[in-house]
Design an enzyme around this catalytic site. Sequence first.
Site, short mmCIF file in Angstrom:
data_model
loop_
_atom_site.label_atom_id
_atom_site.label_comp_id
_atom_site.label_asym_id
_atom_site.label_seq_id
_atom_site.Cartn_x
_atom_site.Cartn_y
_atom_site.Cartn_z
N GLU A 1 -37.56 -32.81 -9.29
CA GLU A 1 -36.33 -32.26 -9.90
C GLU A 1 -35.75 -31.25 -8.91
OE1 GLU A 1 -35.06 -33.14 -12.64
OE2 GLU A 1 -36.67 -34.00 -13.82
N CYS B 1 -30.06 -25.52 -12.32
CA CYS B 1 -29.82 -26.68 -11.45
C CYS B 1 -28.65 -27.53 -11.94
CB CYS B 1 -31.09 -27.52 -11.31
SG CYS B 1 -31.79 -28.00 -12.88
P1 NAD Z 1 -37.34 -21.86 -2.24
O1 NAD Z 1 -36.70 -23.08 -1.76
O2 NAD Z 1 -38.20 -21.07 -1.32
O3 NAD Z 1 -38.29 -22.16 -3.51
C1 NAD Z 1 -37.90 -22.99 -4.58
C2 NAD Z 1 -39.14 -23.14 -5.47
O4 NAD Z 1 -40.16 -23.82 -4.76
C3 NAD Z 1 -39.77 -21.82 -5.91
O5 NAD Z 1 -40.18 -21.94 -7.25
C4 NAD Z 1 -40.97 -21.65 -4.97
O6 NAD Z 1 -42.04 -20.95 -5.60
C5 NAD Z 1 -41.36 -23.07 -4.69
N1 NAD Z 1 -41.92 -23.28 -3.36
C6 NAD Z 1 -41.43 -22.84 -2.18
N2 NAD Z 1 -42.18 -23.28 -1.16
C7 NAD Z 1 -43.18 -24.02 -1.70
C8 NAD Z 1 -44.27 -24.74 -1.16
N3 NAD Z 1 -44.49 -24.83 0.16
N4 NAD Z 1 -45.11 -25.37 -2.03
C9 NAD Z 1 -44.90 -25.32 -3.35
N5 NAD Z 1 -43.87 -24.67 -3.91
C10 NAD Z 1 -43.02 -24.02 -3.10
O7 NAD Z 1 -36.20 -20.96 -2.75
P2 NAD Z 1 -36.00 -19.85 -3.84
O8 NAD Z 1 -35.37 -18.69 -3.16
O9 NAD Z 1 -37.18 -19.58 -4.70
O10 NAD Z 1 -34.90 -20.58 -4.72
C11 NAD Z 1 -33.65 -20.85 -4.10
C12 NAD Z 1 -33.21 -22.24 -4.19
O11 NAD Z 1 -34.13 -23.10 -4.86
C13 NAD Z 1 -31.97 -22.28 -5.03
O12 NAD Z 1 -30.85 -22.12 -4.21
C14 NAD Z 1 -32.01 -23.61 -5.69
O13 NAD Z 1 -31.34 -24.53 -4.87
C15 NAD Z 1 -33.45 -23.99 -5.71
N6 NAD Z 1 -34.05 -23.94 -7.05
C16 NAD Z 1 -33.85 -25.02 -7.84
C17 NAD Z 1 -34.39 -25.02 -9.10
C18 NAD Z 1 -34.17 -26.20 -10.02
O14 NAD Z 1 -34.22 -26.03 -11.22
N7 NAD Z 1 -33.97 -27.40 -9.49
C19 NAD Z 1 -35.13 -23.94 -9.55
C20 NAD Z 1 -35.34 -22.85 -8.69
C21 NAD Z 1 -34.79 -22.87 -7.43
#
Ligand code: NAD
Length: 476
Positions: free
Chosen positions: A250, A284
Amino acid sequence: MTQYPTLHMIIDGEKVSGGGRRTFSVVNPATAETIGELPLAEAADLDRALETAEKGFAIWRKSSPQERSAVLQGAADLLVQRQDDIAHIASMEQGKPVAEARIEVMMSVNLFKFYAGEVFRLYGRELVRPAGTRSTVRHEPVGPVAAFAPWNFPIGNCGRKLGAPIAAGCSVIMKAAEETPGSALAVVQCLLDAGLPKEVAQAVFGVPDEVSRHLLASPITRKLSFTGSTVVGKHLMKLAADNMLRTTMELGGHGPVLVFDDVDVDHVLDVAVPGKTRNCGQVCVSPTRFIVQEDVFERFRDGFIARMEATKVGNGQEEGTQMGPMANPRRPEAMDRLIGNAKEKGAKLGTGGERIGNQGYFYAPTVLSEVPLDADIMSEEPFGPVALINPYRGEEEMIAEANRLPYALAAYSWTNDYQRQHRLADQIEAGMVGINSHMIGAADSPFGGVKWSGHGSEDGPEGVLACMVTKAVHEG
Ligand code: NAD
């Protein structure tokens, strides 16, 4: 008054913390104050969780649908009883208004209740064969699931990550976001208190890259379920490929909203603006790119600005708050960068475009209009309280803009022309399409995207089937 809970992991039913483990400071985004210290898993913790998940799968795959149903229904009842406490915990660690967090608890309640019934309907089929022989097609649980839940819906995302594997007869190790662990623990605890065997669902936290590499490389893990950004999703899919894991992804979106000139503009604004400010835009499926037919463009933009300016922004714990702070310091930074870039490219700032106050991560509800397509914000998910409103001549051009990006999660359109409604339903590329409605999620309906927004669905029968594999058995 709800106190923020003491944090721990849940491994083999044990509350695990201390022992010299590294910790992560959980912060209240309304004040930037630390409210809890979260223990982070070491490799030995993850190994223990994996061994436990293997045992959990051996137990749960043999469970009857009645047992699974009773656990899910029981957990739903406990979530209702604990709704207020859980909503306050989510608001403290994530920032959203308590009223929104209460609704989020109900999202998991409704899903658990739906799955409590769905477990009785995981039918296979029997093929037509000559007498004395038999061929059947069965669905079996895939095995232990490694599930990663983000911080934006700290309760609802965890309900999805746990509900589907448990309904299917799998075990699950969930790593929820380190920023919002209190809500995740509360959901797991409801399942355990409802009688789920302790080996079946576990909660770990850690350095995300360490945890995902460890869990996805293990021969015990059989499926990856991830919600988060497309960038991280692509990285995790590569790790999953080495172990040939099933995946449900997702990922990000960039929600287009097509507004045609035959609509009641005020009605659309009354629905769209609260949709935009919900969870401070960190959703999202948030409506983001408003693709407005030129005859109603100015009225729509001005009405949007007026309603955004009237939105009450404040601490999510305070009564009457309509929009809380952003969840972490990365979000206002990203908003400043994207809005600054759009203005440089020539976009018009209608309102907002700046942080509010000097504590916490508050950001003003923002409207940009006439935003050039080459501005970063027109192709990068802003994940914040910003609406991008541009004028277009007619249907063909509007559909082309809706489909321009590689993201294709949720799309919305507003028109009273029923033939056009059919064309939009056919031609818009998205996993979910709302026509004259912003309600695109429900417990019984698949939730998920296509293209770079991911694949596989959560919720609905599709969510459980995504945690199952197919076996054909031919008996001579
Ligand atoms: P991010 O890309 O670092 O992380 C997104 C999510 O992935 C977080 O929950 C983080 O804990 C997890 N994550 C990161 N690296 C990981 C790894 N190596 N292994 C497992 N999990 C990992 O960014 P962020 O600053 O936390 O969120 C920003 C962006 O993420 C937003 O701009 C949005 O696009 C996206 N996001 C999307 C959703 C959704 O519902 N689809 C939810 C949260 C964030």
